[in-house]
Design an enzyme around this catalytic site. Structure first.
Site, PDB file in Angstrom:
ATOM      1  N   CYS A  23     -11.948 -13.876 -17.591  1.00  0.00           N
ATOM      2  CA  CYS A  23     -12.871 -12.809 -18.133  1.00  0.00           C
ATOM      3  C   CYS A  23     -12.302 -11.409 -17.702  1.00  0.00           C
ATOM      4  CB  CYS A  23     -14.444 -13.265 -17.667  1.00  0.00           C
ATOM      5  SG  CYS A  23     -14.875 -14.910 -18.104  1.00  0.00           S
ATOM      6  N   HIS A  53     -18.287  -7.125 -18.542  1.00  0.00           N
ATOM      7  CA  HIS A  53     -18.143  -8.476 -19.248  1.00  0.00           C
ATOM      8  C   HIS A  53     -19.440  -9.214 -19.398  1.00  0.00           C
ATOM      9  CE1 HIS A  53     -17.218 -12.689 -19.964  1.00  0.00           C
ATOM     10  NE2 HIS A  53     -17.490 -13.064 -18.536  1.00  0.00           N
ATOM     11  N   ASN A  71     -20.983 -15.974 -23.867  1.00  0.00           N
ATOM     12  CA  ASN A  71     -19.909 -15.459 -23.114  1.00  0.00           C
ATOM     13  C   ASN A  71     -18.383 -15.781 -23.600  1.00  0.00           C
ATOM     14  OD1 ASN A  71     -17.683 -15.311 -21.200  1.00  0.00           O
ATOM     15  ND2 ASN A  71     -18.988 -16.086 -19.509  1.00  0.00           N
TER      16      ASN A  71
END
Length: 316
Positions: free
Chosen positions: A115, A243, A273
């Site tokens: 990420c 993020h 996500n």
């Protein structure tokens, strides 16, 4: 000289999986998922929608949106951040994107820090552009995470989605203090590798509490350190683009920093996500909404498996 963002773009699969469409055997609900994560749905790639295809679509849109008038053969470098490459090992997904775009002059490689990958990719690309005098680079985050989740594991499968986002960078003669990529912070702590990893069955394993605590702490510390490096006050920062892992993480970080919640961008409801793709997808949405204006100061921050983290200041 300055490395500036000239364009943004995204690509997400057409198929959506709403919370209420998840397998009833998971014994969860739309209300619980929204209240604990902020997620309402996620995009799911069809078999033909590979990571490289989504990445190439996002990059192609980015070139068009840049308004530079360039074609793919003007791109000198392609960096793809991904945890879900088309092939394990090689060839690099960035090379497949290069082929799909027809970017025949571009060097290409992947970044694998989950990420945090987009921030790492930005810094890698900017460094190469400045050192080697490259003019244009594409930095892409692309993921097909739905292929590595255990759809019987309620603690992880509700979180992740598929998609890609990209930016076009240009090495310009601008005054670096007025525009472009500013201070960057990168970090890692390999002792935390067991908190978030892909297991032997090619599924995501995560210690949710450990990752939550790590994420809130690193976002707070990274943003604070970046403001100190750039002599910025909170009021000087127009947007915080982090993020998109969990709304609660963003809310907790904003509270610790005494930030106006409206400055902290949150679009996780529509995507879940998407790992390395989440920050560039968010930038593409902000651009499409007309929320990115010349002169804005934006702080971006990512965190993820490794454990890794990164952040940067962008003057739009």
């Amino acid at each position: 000289m300055a490395v500036v963002i000239r364009g943004t773009g995204k690509a997400v699969p057409q198929k959506k999986l709403l919370n209420q469409d998840l397998d009833p055997a998971l014994e969860t609900s739309d209300e619980w998922i929204r209240s604990h994560t902020g997620i309402g749905c996620r995009h799911i790639a069809e078999p033909k929608e590979t990571t490289s295809l989504l990445g190439a679509m996002a990059c192609r849109q980015t070139i068009v949106n840049s308004g530079t008038g360039i074609t793919a053969d003007a791109v000198d470098l392609i960096v793809c951040a991904t945890a879900t490459p088309d092939f394990q090992g090689f060839p690099a997904t960035a090379c497949l994107i290069q082929s799909k775009l027809g970017a025949t002059k571009a060097a290409a490689f992947d970044v694998s820090v989950a990420c945090s990958g987009f921030i790492y990719g930005l810094e890698a690309a900017a460094g190469m552009m400045e050192r080697r005098g490259l003019r244009y680079a594409l930095v892409c985050g692309a993921e097909t995470l739905s292929r590595i989740v255990d759809w019987t594991d309620r603690s992880t499968c509700v979180l992740f989605g598929d998609g890609a986002g990209a930016v076009l960078l240009e090495n310009t003669a601008c005054d670096v203090k007025e525009k472009g990529l500013g201070s960057v912070i990168l970090g890692s702590d390999g002792t935390g590798g067991g908190a978030l990893y892909i297991n032997q069955f090619r599924h995501i394993e995560m210690n949710g509490r450990t990752v939550y605590n790590f994420a809130v702490r690193t976002i707070t510390e990274t943003i604070t350190a970046l403001m100190e490096k750039e002599s910025l006050r909170i009021d000087d920062v127009d947007l915080i683009v982090c993020h998109q892992a969990n709304s609660r993480i963003l809310e907790a970080a904003a509270s610790r920093l005494n930030l106006n919640p409206e400055k902290v961008v949150n679009n996780i409801e529509q995507y879940g996500n998407t790992s390395a793709a989440s920050i560039p997808i968010t930038l593409a949405d902000l651009s499409a909404q007309g929320r990115l204006r010349d002169g804005m100061v934006i702080i971006m921050a990512g965190f993820g498996a490794g454990l890794t983290w990164g952040g940067c200041v962008i003057r739009w």
